[in-house]
Design a protein around this motif. Structure first.
Motif, PDB file in Angstrom:
ATOM      1  N   MET A  56      12.215  10.278 -10.582  1.00 16.12           N
ATOM      2  CA  MET A  56      12.761   9.029 -10.135  1.00 16.12           C
ATOM      3  C   MET A  56      12.865   8.070 -11.296  1.00 16.12           C
ATOM      4  O   MET A  56      13.725   7.226 -11.297  1.00 16.12           O
ATOM      5  N   ALA A  57      11.992   8.183 -12.283  1.00 14.14           N
ATOM      6  CA  ALA A  57      12.077   7.435 -13.537  1.00 14.14           C
ATOM      7  C   ALA A  57      12.219   5.931 -13.363  1.00 14.14           C
ATOM      8  O   ALA A  57      12.925   5.291 -14.112  1.00 14.14           O
ATOM      9  N   CYS A  58      11.563   5.375 -12.370  1.00 15.24           N
ATOM     10  CA  CYS A  58      11.536   3.926 -12.235  1.00 15.24           C
ATOM     11  C   CYS A  58      10.131   3.509 -11.830  1.00 15.24           C
ATOM     12  O   CYS A  58       9.335   4.317 -11.387  1.00 15.24           O
ATOM     13  N   HIS A  59       9.849   2.261 -12.013  1.00 15.52           N
ATOM     14  CA  HIS A  59       8.550   1.722 -11.626  1.00 15.52           C
ATOM     15  C   HIS A  59       8.628   1.270 -10.180  1.00 15.52           C
ATOM     16  O   HIS A  59       9.596   0.637  -9.779  1.00 15.52           O
ATOM     17  N   VAL A  60       7.596   1.576  -9.414  1.00 13.93           N
ATOM     18  CA  VAL A  60       7.602   1.305  -7.986  1.00 13.93           C
ATOM     19  C   VAL A  60       6.412   0.422  -7.612  1.00 13.93           C
ATOM     20  O   VAL A  60       5.287   0.680  -8.034  1.00 13.93           O
ATOM     21  N   LEU A  61       6.676  -0.586  -6.827  1.00  8.93           N
ATOM     22  CA  LEU A  61       5.650  -1.444  -6.245  1.00  8.93           C
ATOM     23  C   LEU A  61       5.462  -1.011  -4.800  1.00  8.93           C
ATOM     24  O   LEU A  61       6.428  -0.988  -4.028  1.00  8.93           O
ATOM     25  N   ILE A  62       4.234  -0.663  -4.433  1.00 11.96           N
ATOM     26  CA  ILE A  62       3.927  -0.263  -3.062  1.00 11.96           C
ATOM     27  C   ILE A  62       3.261  -1.444  -2.374  1.00 11.96           C
ATOM     28  O   ILE A  62       2.247  -1.956  -2.855  1.00 11.96           O
ATOM     29  N   VAL A  63       3.836  -1.872  -1.244  1.00  9.73           N
ATOM     30  CA  VAL A  63       3.328  -3.034  -0.520  1.00  9.73           C
ATOM     31  C   VAL A  63       2.916  -2.595   0.880  1.00  9.73           C
ATOM     32  O   VAL A  63       3.763  -2.267   1.715  1.00  9.73           O
ATOM     33  N   ASP A  64       1.606  -2.582   1.127  1.00  9.70           N
ATOM     34  CA  ASP A  64       1.075  -2.185   2.427  1.00  9.70           C
ATOM     35  C   ASP A  64      -0.337  -2.735   2.536  1.00  9.70           C
ATOM     36  O   ASP A  64      -1.061  -2.764   1.546  1.00  9.70           O
ATOM     37  N   ASP A  65      -0.731  -3.152   3.731  1.00  7.06           N
ATOM     38  CA  ASP A  65      -2.077  -3.705   3.894  1.00  7.06           C
ATOM     39  C   ASP A  65      -3.155  -2.631   4.037  1.00  7.06           C
ATOM     40  O   ASP A  65      -4.336  -2.939   4.006  1.00  7.06           O
ATOM     41  N   ASP A  66      -2.775  -1.369   4.133  1.00  3.70           N
ATOM     42  CA  ASP A  66      -3.728  -0.267   4.260  1.00  3.70           C
ATOM     43  C   ASP A  66      -3.922   0.407   2.901  1.00  3.70           C
ATOM     44  O   ASP A  66      -3.018   1.091   2.410  1.00  3.70           O
ATOM     45  N   PRO A  67      -5.089   0.236   2.274  1.00  2.00           N
ATOM     46  CA  PRO A  67      -5.300   0.825   0.955  1.00  2.00           C
ATOM     47  C   PRO A  67      -5.212   2.350   0.958  1.00  2.00           C
ATOM     48  O   PRO A  67      -4.782   2.949  -0.030  1.00  2.00           O
ATOM     49  N   ASP A  68      -5.596   2.999   2.065  1.00  2.00           N
ATOM     50  CA  ASP A  68      -5.477   4.451   2.135  1.00  2.00           C
ATOM     51  C   ASP A  68      -4.016   4.879   2.107  1.00  2.00           C
ATOM     52  O   ASP A  68      -3.651   5.842   1.422  1.00  2.00           O
ATOM     53  N   PHE A  69      -3.160   4.152   2.852  1.00  2.00           N
ATOM     54  CA  PHE A  69      -1.739   4.477   2.829  1.00  2.00           C
ATOM     55  C   PHE A  69      -1.150   4.229   1.439  1.00  2.00           C
ATOM     56  O   PHE A  69      -0.351   5.017   0.949  1.00  2.00           O
TER      57      PHE A  69
END
Length: 120
Positions: A1-14
């Protein structure tokens, strides 16, 4: 994918699971955020090329956050997600500038490389 991704979720396990799935697709996870406020701050600081955004966040609406992120000057690609497979319609996705909606259960099989690199 060669891009930087921000993951936004309130569940740290997810967030951890999503980070592993994205990394397996040759992506680099720039940051993880658990709230709208933390996501906006991380996006402005790190300028990710893409974001995976949960629709239900403790301090706001993920669809509104997707609208805000996709309007940033570098226009990161946004993919919405939720544990509720009916949480976002195609109209919601188009209206907020997101590329797609992927239910959390479908995330491991989703074409993330394409979703994080193509426009809505």
């Amino acid at each position: 994918m060669a891009c930087h991704v921000l993951i936004v979720d309130d569940d740290p396990d997810f967030r951890g699971l999503a980070a592993r799935v994205i990394a397996a697709s040759d992506g680099t996870v720039v940051s993880q955020a658990g709230t709208v406020a933390a996501a906006v701050a991380a996006a402005l600081e790190l300028r990710p090329g893409a974001a995976l955004v949960d629709i239900g966040l403790p301090d706001g609406d993920g669809i509104a956050l997707a609208r805000e992120l996709s309007a940033l000057p570098w226009q990161p690609h946004v993919v919405l997600t939720s544990s509720n497979p009916d949480a976002a319609s195609q109209e919601d996705v188009r209206g907020c500038g997101a590329n797609a909606f992927v239910p959390k259960a479908d995330l491991p099989d989703a074409p993330l490389r394409r979703l994080f690199t193509t426009g809505p």
